[in-house]
Write a protein that holds these residues in place. Sequence first.
Motif, PDB file in Angstrom:
ATOM      1  N   ILE A  26      54.484 -15.532 103.683  1.00 58.84           N
ATOM      2  CA  ILE A  26      53.887 -15.563 102.345  1.00 58.84           C
ATOM      3  C   ILE A  26      54.958 -15.226 101.314  1.00 58.84           C
ATOM      4  N   GLU A  27      55.215 -16.167 100.420  1.00 58.21           N
ATOM      5  CA  GLU A  27      56.216 -15.930  99.378  1.00 58.21           C
ATOM      6  C   GLU A  27      55.595 -15.100  98.257  1.00 58.21           C
ATOM      7  N   THR A  28      56.344 -14.110  97.796  1.00 61.62           N
ATOM      8  CA  THR A  28      55.854 -13.177  96.781  1.00 61.62           C
ATOM      9  C   THR A  28      55.457 -13.876  95.493  1.00 61.62           C
ATOM     10  N   GLU A  29      56.209 -14.877  95.083  1.00 60.10           N
ATOM     11  CA  GLU A  29      55.941 -15.562  93.815  1.00 60.10           C
ATOM     12  C   GLU A  29      55.116 -16.829  93.977  1.00 60.10           C
ATOM     13  N   ALA A  30      54.844 -17.245  95.208  1.00 57.80           N
ATOM     14  CA  ALA A  30      54.121 -18.501  95.441  1.00 57.80           C
ATOM     15  C   ALA A  30      52.644 -18.351  95.069  1.00 57.80           C
ATOM     16  N   PRO A  31      52.035 -19.427  94.596  1.00 58.40           N
ATOM     17  CA  PRO A  31      50.609 -19.365  94.261  1.00 58.40           C
ATOM     18  C   PRO A  31      49.778 -19.064  95.509  1.00 58.40           C
ATOM     19  N   GLY A  34      45.442 -23.192  95.753  1.00 54.94           N
ATOM     20  CA  GLY A  34      45.961 -24.539  95.545  1.00 54.94           C
ATOM     21  C   GLY A  34      47.141 -24.839  96.444  1.00 54.94           C
ATOM     22  N   ASP A  35      48.236 -25.250  95.842  1.00 52.11           N
ATOM     23  CA  ASP A  35      49.393 -25.717  96.606  1.00 52.11           C
ATOM     24  C   ASP A  35      50.117 -24.630  97.387  1.00 52.11           C
ATOM     25  N   GLY A  36      49.943 -23.381  96.990  1.00 56.11           N
ATOM     26  CA  GLY A  36      50.655 -22.306  97.679  1.00 56.11           C
ATOM     27  C   GLY A  36      50.035 -22.005  99.027  1.00 56.11           C
ATOM     28  N   LEU A  37      49.411 -20.856  99.136  1.00 65.02           N
ATOM     29  CA  LEU A  37      48.792 -20.413 100.384  1.00 65.02           C
ATOM     30  C   LEU A  37      47.503 -21.183 100.664  1.00 65.02           C
ATOM     31  N   GLY A  38      46.927 -21.784  99.630  1.00 65.10           N
ATOM     32  CA  GLY A  38      45.752 -22.619  99.810  1.00 65.10           C
ATOM     33  C   GLY A  38      44.446 -21.858  99.935  1.00 65.10           C
ATOM     34  N   LYS A  65      41.251 -12.854  82.696  1.00 68.29           N
ATOM     35  CA  LYS A  65      42.587 -12.726  83.272  1.00 68.29           C
ATOM     36  C   LYS A  65      42.579 -12.667  84.802  1.00 68.29           C
ATOM     37  N   THR A  66      41.394 -12.706  85.420  1.00 65.52           N
ATOM     38  CA  THR A  66      41.305 -12.591  86.875  1.00 65.52           C
ATOM     39  C   THR A  66      42.174 -13.632  87.583  1.00 65.52           C
ATOM     40  N   ARG A  67      42.152 -14.861  87.098  1.00 64.36           N
ATOM     41  CA  ARG A  67      42.981 -15.910  87.707  1.00 64.36           C
ATOM     42  C   ARG A  67      44.464 -15.536  87.671  1.00 64.36           C
ATOM     43  N   GLU A  68      44.885 -14.924  86.570  1.00 61.88           N
ATOM     44  CA  GLU A  68      46.282 -14.496  86.458  1.00 61.88           C
ATOM     45  C   GLU A  68      46.589 -13.407  87.473  1.00 61.88           C
ATOM     46  N   HIS A  69      45.674 -12.442  87.631  1.00 66.98           N
ATOM     47  CA  HIS A  69      45.902 -11.353  88.579  1.00 66.98           C
ATOM     48  C   HIS A  69      46.024 -11.878  90.000  1.00 66.98           C
ATOM     49  N   PHE A  70      45.235 -12.891  90.340  1.00 66.47           N
ATOM     50  CA  PHE A  70      45.229 -13.453  91.682  1.00 66.47           C
ATOM     51  C   PHE A  70      46.233 -14.595  91.861  1.00 66.47           C
ATOM     52  N   ALA A  71      47.068 -14.838  90.874  1.00 64.29           N
ATOM     53  CA  ALA A  71      47.973 -15.984  90.932  1.00 64.29           C
ATOM     54  C   ALA A  71      48.946 -15.902  92.105  1.00 64.29           C
ATOM     55  N   SER A  72      49.501 -14.726  92.348  1.00 59.13           N
ATOM     56  CA  SER A  72      50.493 -14.567  93.417  1.00 59.13           C
ATOM     57  C   SER A  72      50.481 -13.121  93.899  1.00 59.13           C
ATOM     58  N   VAL A  73      51.215 -12.873  94.967  1.00 55.81           N
ATOM     59  CA  VAL A  73      51.345 -11.505  95.471  1.00 55.81           C
ATOM     60  C   VAL A  73      51.984 -10.628  94.395  1.00 55.81           C
ATOM     61  N   ALA A  74      52.976 -11.168  93.688  1.00 56.81           N
ATOM     62  CA  ALA A  74      53.672 -10.404  92.644  1.00 56.81           C
ATOM     63  C   ALA A  74      52.712  -9.993  91.533  1.00 56.81           C
TER      64      ALA A  74
END
Length: 85
Positions: A26-31, A34-38, A65-74
């Motif tokens: 799991i990449e820290t900055e990856a979504p 969608g296209d990231g972890l899915g 802002k929930t979508r922003e919080h869940f955008a990536s691990v970071a």
Amino acid sequence: METLHNEIKALIIEALNLEDIQVEDIETEAPLFGDGLGLDSIDALELGLALKKQYNIVIDADDTKTREHFASVASLANYITENKA
């Protein structure tokens, strides 16, 4: 912060039963969606509950802002750091 990132990755794997995925996968900055972890909306609910249990924080599903919080691990790590009791 890297420790927290790895904790969140492990939590994602455990909470969502992602048996074929390792923390390193799991990449820290990856979504996360969608296209990231899915992940999907059901995964978001499960993850939200796991975060609440682990870190005693509540992510309001109605917050814009929930979508922003869940955008990536970071972004989750930043949210947890800012909101941990």
